[in-house]
Write an enzyme that holds these catalytic residues in place. Structure first.
Site, PDB file in Angstrom:
ATOM      1  CG  ASP B 177     -11.905  38.412 -70.856  1.00 27.62           C
ATOM      2  OD1 ASP B 177     -12.048  37.446 -71.633  1.00 27.62           O
ATOM      3  OD2 ASP B 177     -11.087  38.417 -69.909  1.00 27.62           O
ATOM      4  CG  ASP B 338       1.689  45.346 -68.063  1.00 27.05           C
ATOM      5  OD1 ASP B 338       2.064  44.973 -66.927  1.00 27.05           O
ATOM      6  OD2 ASP B 338       0.925  46.298 -68.242  1.00 27.05           O
TER       7      ASP B 338
END
Lengths: 733, 742
Positions: B177, B338
């Protein structure tokens, strides 16, 4: 000849309105302390001497016994006596003869019916040329109140034949050493005894805190105030026998009548013969009060009305009571009882605006009661909201001390030399300093001039005033108490006064002779005076109580008359093969180790006992047994219970009082015995909770067992679930 | 039919016992006097202590007895606190009292939730792959990276290639990224992004792995992973943060679960860090303490696993692709993507599992700033989950899952409670606010047994993973910084954005983190409060009971704040690769001397190792040596190294060596250093247990004193600097003159 002279003198005396009587009473009876100590260079303390309305004082002498410090300087030390602020005597305090007894005649003209202030004032020094500490320990004079005696010679006034005299003339708390009233009743039925009890309670209430003894007779008792209680038919016929009559009326009826003298049958004529049927002159110094009505309900109404005649109305000799609407009586109300979550200003608590002046001012105390079954919570606080002011020019060490039940809770520093005025000075007092029952909040003041030694001391500015709009607020607490505790019964008749009018309470009278009934009335009077509220809801029953009775109960009679259900529960049972407890060793908590002896026995004369235990009919309810072998012992027991010394020794579940002649004072043995039980606000308590409270080890065992069971149940419940969480090959295998 | 009744009974029986116990407790609170309360409180406490000492009570069913006894003391406290100690004494008093009560209720809720969650932790759940490799599912390894150095990514990617798994079923992806099209198009930072893009592409090509990047950085890590999901097709996804280096056996120990349970969506493994957090460094000094996250991975996660509530922790986890695709990939509504993803999948009835063996090695943040940044993200993310998803009411979850998720989210509000505890006694001592209505007997009979029991319970549940008082210090350190972050989430749940935690940072010197200033404030407040307490002691004798309690409370606060100050002291970190302490055999050959001796490896890192050997002759500095080492799989590694440091201890030599590595040897070094999960497991389990409460207490006091001294020195130097700069200032002159006159 001598006999004739005697009869002549008796006959001569009868028409006389009064003749001189004498009372001697120690000053100790007017104080809560046996010694009055006057300290510092100047001090003044006083006693209130009650003079009943019905007395005309002829002469009053004071035998004063005092002891002074032998460090005093005779020329500069004197004790003054003041009566109602007027100096009436003064004595030099001579160190050469520090222990003195003096006699003085108090001027009768300064006395008034009511409370008269007898003050003792000292001015005392132990140094002449040097500066002295104003409150040196050398400066003291102690008046021995126990040995100082007031001798009063008085005549009784005629009783005004108006019902107004009921409130403060006939039944006057200022009379001493005690009041006495004779009651005549129709019969000994439950109804008759109930109204008799109500009447006695009302009368006791009028006597306020002054002890009153009752007697019960079939006929009038000369030389005493008599009260005739019964239905109209009986009362009319009784009065007719004495040449008196009732008016026509409906409902309850009260009437005050002149006290008839002895019947002519008892009166000799001048010739020595007796003239049948002739009425003797009346006794103007006593009265006959009639409490009656057509039916018992009416008589009850009349008795309740009598209990409420608290001031001089009506002025007429009779009244017809049609209805009585009592105020809603809150639970736990009563004499000087401070209720939770209610703010009381000091005036209500009998503390009017008070100024403490001078170098050694006396303190002042607020006495009040808390409900005796309060479970005092440790972490709450009562709020004392003070408004006070103090003078200018005082030393910074001056202080106002607030003392709760002899524990100092706050010393308020009076530190501003310009004086001060405080409003809403709030002191939070932890509730654990209070106790169920009687409590005190005392204000002690230390005022010191802002001067160097030997400066000219001007005392006029040395004052502190606490205003009567200061207030006390007590927080709410749960009502929960462990019984038996006869000390609570003696404190305010708990638990029979949970509702102050005796609601849900009953007396079971086993005997019906005069002495037994008198004992009952004395007990009712005692409870009434302790709680300060007439027991108008109290029932008296001649039938043994049954399981239907769910309230509190007093059983009065010989031990054998105590119903079997109660005997099985009571800690002490008299008769064949009964188990008698004997305390053996007393532990640090005041608990006795008890030995039990099984024996066949009798209680014996000149002794009686009071027992408290849980009612077999209702958990949390109480039975109190007042028993003696015979009715005369029972009567003596009831009289002994009025003695403060006897009351103070009451504790636990049983109290044996020996009243024989060999004892100068009644001898009391009391200790904690019997199954403990608890009672809550409504008087009832959960059987389970009560049981577990009384058996704490069972409680702990139960907790452990339940926790263990809970753990196993949880394990069982989770085991299956856990199996489902096993993943992977190992689970399959 | 019987089974149905049994099922009802399973619920009904515990409920009945609980109800009766509650009734009995209420009765004791309502009616028992002080002496009985004292008896109940202390007998309960000592019973708890007794059970704590016996190993038998660590496992069910006796474990439940311990927990219930602890619950008994806690409920007793709650009942008393709620029914007896809340008293209205004025609006200000009430406000302060209510805040303290809320803080306490929060702490007690967490206490109870903790007891519930930890009822029966899952342990030792072995799993082995089937022999037939055709049954193996395909696995994609995702290594998301943002701005980490190439070295860090290289190690992780390299270690991934060394995973014991059929190569045809394993695909590795570096998901970058930091080199997205957007980044590369940035007029100022674009060049750097381009460089990174090329470096990582080259790295991927070199290691034979795949490189993925995307157009934008939308949804941060979650977006990055979802992008990778869309471009891959493996049945299982292994997510590894770029600093989380996997051991060789990661897949062989986890994939089996997915074969056994078709509804399994996740196998999470512990995050094992070889470097301490700044707080741990600050707390260093007592043996070999557990890492801060050990409590979570050693104990709590095992317990969550029992309740089928083990959740995805962002890395070191294997996930099932089909499940992820069912919920649209990794969720990105919150910044803890998550946990949120796991929450959604649990809501759909999928299962999770936890493998309690460390199989990755990672790096903790090095500085306080990074540490706080990371914790703030967790706190905000979990608070977002609480606010936006409300686990207690969310559909699909079972009751125990609700409670577990609620516990995980609710925990992050501890800052409020901690702050309240810090200032509550001062509220009374300084401001006169009556915040806690209790007498000394009540404190002694109800409060103290309860508070002490919480320490025992903590030690019972987490003693293997956390030393006494460490939790208090950790919470104290974090509380002040997390509180505003959590508040901001409540005010605007959508506001927080994902911030990557920097890893592998270096610091050149020790210094006090300025964040410590807040603790100076707390210390001053409590010192002033104690001073006021002394004054009140003489002025208000009636308050002695209260003053004893508040004084003790202030002392504890002071102690905690001082110890926390000590923990705020940042230690320098100059190593690029962290060393780990081990004790393993090594064969050392010194060609110059023709010697071959056996020694012991004492520590090692990727770039070298230290060993201890007995030699007849002293080795020379820069001496070239040959080292032969092994791992638990039976593999042997040979490294050439040169000695950089030699310390003589009699005839023993402690030598520090540096590997001489080429590319092939570098891969070997990675395999040796990071490949063996048994080493991490041994280290994990070797982390020390408590050294005794008193010793820990003493250590923290010393640490606090040191912290206070260092901080005072720092402030003094700051003041001197200010004085030098402003000594001509008129105000300063006036102050000085006044001081002289005084």
């Amino acid at each position: 000849m001598r006999r004739h002279i005697a009869w002549f003198l008796v006959a001569l005396s009868l028409p006389l309105p009064a003749f001189a009587l004498t009372q001697q009473i120690a000053l100790e009876k007017f104080s809560s302390h046996p010694v009055m100590t006057l300290t510092c260079i100047g001090d003044e303390q006083s006693l209130d001497i009650p003079i009943p309305d019905r007395w005309t004082i002829k002469k009053i002498n004071l035998t004063l016994h005092y002891t002074s410090s032998n460090n005093l300087i005779a020329d500069l030390a004197q004790l003054g006596v003041k009566l109602n602020t007027i100096p009436v005597a003064q004595f030099k305090l001579n160190p050469a003869s520090p222990d003195m007894t003096v006699e003085l005649a108090l001027p009768v003209q300064y006395l008034e019916p009511g409370y008269n202030r007898l003050a003792f004032r000292v001015a005392q020094h132990f140094m002449t040329r040097e500066c002295e500490r104003p409150c040196s320990p050398d400066l003291w004079t102690a008046v021995n109140l126990k040995d100082s005696v007031l001798s009063i010679e008085y005549e009784e006034k005629p009783v005004p034949l108006s019902l107004a005299s009921v409130s403060d003339f006939m039944f006057d708390p200022k009379v001493f050493p005690e009041g006495h009233v004779n009651l005549i009743t129709e019969d000994r039925s439950s109804d008759a005894l109930t109204v008799l009890g109500m009447t006695a309670s009302g009368i006791a209430r009028r006597f306020d805190y002054r002890n009153v003894t009752f007697s019960v007779s079939r006929d009038l008792q000369p030389g005493a105030d008599n009260v005739l209680v019964g239905r109209r038919a009986f009362v009319s016929s009784f009065l007719a026998g004495h040449g008196l009559s009732l008016g026509n009326t409906e409902g309850g009826y009260l009437k005050i009548l002149p006290m008839p003298g002895a019947k002519a049958t008892a009166m000799p004529t001048t010739t020595g013969a007796q003239e049948p049927g002739a009425e003797a002159p009346t006794d103007p110094n006593h009265a006959l009060l009639v409490v009656t009505g057509e039916q018992y309900d009416h008589v009850k109404l009349a008795a309740a009305t009598l209990a409420n005649l608290s001031y001089g109305f009506p002025g007429a000799p009779e009244l017809t009571a049609h209805k009585l609407r009592m105020p809603d009586v809150p639970e736990y109300a009563g004499r000087e009882v401070v209720r939770a979550n209610k703010t009381y200003d000091f005036k209500t608590l009998n503390f009017s605006t008070t100024s403490f002046k001078g170098i050694n001012p006396s303190g002042k105390v607020i006495n009040f009661r808390l409900p005796v079954d309060f479970l005092i919570k440790q972490n709450l606080t009562a709020k004392l909201n003070l408004h006070f002011s103090y003078g200018a020019g005082m030393r910074e060490t001056s202080a106002l001390n607030v003392v709760v039940n002899d524990k100092v809770v706050r010393a308020i520093h009076l530190g501003d030399k310009d004086g001060g005025y405080f409003e809403n000075y709030v002191i939070d007092i932890p509730t654990y300093l209070f106790r169920p029952g009687s409590n005190t909040i005392a204000f002690g003041v230390e005022l010191q001039p802002s001067l160097k030694e030997c400066d000219l001391a001007l005392m006029g500015n040395m004052f502190l005033t606490i205003f009567e709009n200061s207030s006390l607020t007590f927080p709410d607490m749960p009502h929960f108490v462990e019984l038996p505790k006869l000390e609570l019964f003696m404190l305010n008749g708990f638990p029979f006064t949970r509702w102050p009018d005796g609601f849900e309470s009953k007396i079971y009278m086993a005997g019906d002779d005069d002495a037994s009934v008198t004992a009952m009335l004395n007990l009712i009077g005692l409870i009434t005076q302790k709680n300060g509220f007439p027991l108008l809801g109290l029932q008296v029953d001649r039938e043994p109580p049954t399981a239907k009775w769910k309230g509190d109960l007093i059983v009065i009679g010989p031990p054998a008359s105590v119903p079997q259900e109660f005997r099985a529960r009571s800690p002490l049972s008299v008769g064949n093969k009964t188990e008698i407890p004997y305390p053996v060793v007393r532990d640090w908590e005041g608990e006795y180790t008890i030995a039990y002896s099984t024996q066949s026995n009798h209680l014996g004369g000149d002794r009686g006992y009071l027992m408290e235990f849980e009612s077999p009919f209702e958990p949390g309810r109480t039975v109190v047994v007042m028993a003696a072998e015979n009715s005369s012992s029972l009567l003596k027991l009831s009289m002994a219970l009025m003695e403060p010394e006897v009351q103070a020794q009451a504790q636990g579940g049983i109290m044996l009082v020996e009243t024989g002649a060999q004892h100068t004072k009644p001898k009391v043995t009391s200790f904690q015995i019997g199954t403990r039980y608890t009672t809550g606000k409504a008087g009832k308590s959960s059987q389970v909770e009560s049981f577990l409270y009384d058996h704490p080890y069972l409680y702990y065992v139960l907790i452990v067992l339940l926790t263990l069971s809970f753990a196993l149940a949880l394990y069982w419940a989770l085991q299956r679930y856990r199996a489902s969480r096993k993943l992977g090959r190992s689970a399959g295998k | 039919m019987l089974a149905r009744y049994l099922r009802y009974l399973q619920v009904f029986l515990p409920a009945v016992f609980a109800g009766v116990l509650l009734y009995l407790l209420d009765m004791s609170i309502e009616h028992f006097d002080d002496s009985r309360q004292m008896w109940v409180g202390w007998s309960g406490f000592f019973m708890l202590l007794l059970l704590f000492k016996f190993q038998l009570f660590k496992c069910p069913p006796w474990r439940f007895l311990f927990i219930l006894l602890a619950g008994f003391l806690a409920i007793r406290y709650i009942l008393w606190r709620s029914l007896d100690s809340l008293i209205y004494t004025g609006p200000l008093d009430f406000t302060a009292m209510a805040l303290l009560f809320l803080a306490e209720m929060y702490a007690i809720s967490i206490h109870f939730l903790g007891m519930f969650v930890n009822l029966w932790p899952m342990r030792n759940r072995p799993a082995l792959l089937p022999d037939d490799k055709n049954q193996y599912p395909t696995v994609d390894v995702f290594i998301p990276t943002y701005n980490e150095s190439e070295d860090i990514v290289r190690i992780t990617a390299l270690a991934s290639t060394q995973l014991d798994y059929p190569k045809d079923k394993l695909n590795i992806y570096i998901c970058d990224d930091g080199g997205t099209v957007n980044k590369r198009s940035h007029p100022e930072l674009g060049m750097e992004a381009w460089e990174r893009h090329y470096r990582l592409r080259r790295l991927a090509a070199e290691l034979g792995v795949n490189y993925l990047t995307r157009e934008t950085n939308r949804s941060a890590k979650a977006g990055n992973l979802n992008h990778a999901l869309n471009h891959t097709k493996g049945e299982l996804i292994l997510v590894l943060d770029c600093d989380h280096v996997p051991t060789r056996d990661f897949l062989t120990r986890t994939v089996e679960y997915f074969l056994a349970d078709p509804k399994l969506f996740l196998v999470q493994t512990p995050h094992f860090f070889i470097n301490p957090t700044p707080v741990e460094k600050g707390l260093a000094g007592v043996g070999n303490p557990n890492g801060e996250n050990d409590m979570f991975y050693k104990e709590i996660h095992r317990s969550l696993d029992f309740w089928n509530s083990s959740y995805f922790c962002g890395s070191a986890a294997l996930l099932r692709r089909t499940c992820l695709e069912e919920v649209g990939g990794i969720s990105g509504k919150t910044i803890t993507e998550d946990a949120e993803t796991a929450f959604l999948l649990h809501s759909r009835g999928y299962n999770s599992a936890y493998m309690d063996r460390p199989m990755i090695c990672g790096l903790s943040p090095e500085s306080y700033h990074d540490y706080v940044l990371q914790r703030r993200r967790w706190a905000q993310g979990m608070t977002q989950l609480l606010v936006m998803n409300n686990p207690l009411l969310a559909p699909g979850l079972s009751l125990h899952q609700r409670l577990c998720y609620f516990n995980s989210c609710f925990y992050w509000l501890f800052g409020f409670a901690r702050f309240t505890y810090f200032v509550a006694p001062a509220c009374f001592l300084i401001l006169g606010l009556r915040v806690y209505h209790a007498s000394l007997p009540q404190i002694l009979s109800i409060v103290v047994p309860y508070i002490l029991s919480t320490f025992i319970v903590m030690d019972f549940f987490y003693g293997r993973a956390r030393q006494p008082f460490f939790s208090e210090i950790y919470e104290s350190v974090e509380a002040m910084f997390l509180m505003p972050a959590v508040v901001s989430v409540f005010l605007n749940p959508h506001q927080p954005s994902f911030k990557v935690t920097p890893k592998g940072q270096k610091m050149d010197s020790d210094f006090l983190n300025p964040l410590a200033v807040i603790f100076f404030f707390i210390i001053v407040v409590n010192l002033v409060a104690m001073g006021m307490g002394v004054v009140k002691w003489f002025a208000f004798p009636i308050l002695h009971d209260t003053l004893i309690v508040t004084g003790a409370w202030c002392s504890y606060n002071l102690y905690l704040a001082l110890a926390t100050l000590g923990a705020f002291w940042e230690r320098k970190q100059i190593r690029h690769f962290h060393r780990v302490n081990v004790s393993e055999p090594v064969k050392v050959s010194i060609p110059r001397l023709g010697l071959e001796v056996e020694g012991e490896v004492t520590d090692l890192s990727l770039t070298g190792l230290a060993f201890r050997v007995q030699l007849p002759f002293p080795p020379a500095s820069q001496e070239r040596v040959m080292l032969e080492v092994g791992d638990s799989y039976g593999s042997t590694y040979h490294f050439e190294a040169k000695l950089q440091r030699i310390i003589t201890r009699g005839d023993m030599y402690n030598c520090g060596s540096e590997f001489l590595l080429d590319d092939k040897k570098y891969a070997e070094a990675v395999a040796y250093m990071y490949g063996d999960s048994q080493r991490w497991l041994d280290m994990w389990l070797a982390k020390s247990r408590s050294h005794g409460t008193l010793r820990m207490l003493g250590h923290f006091i010393r640490m606090g004193a040191k912290g206070a001294r260092l901080c005072t020195t720092m402030f003094w130097e700051m003041a001197q600097g200010y004085w030098q700069k402003h000594k001509g200032n008129r105000v300063i002159k006036i102050i000085l003159r006044t001081a002289r006159i005084a």
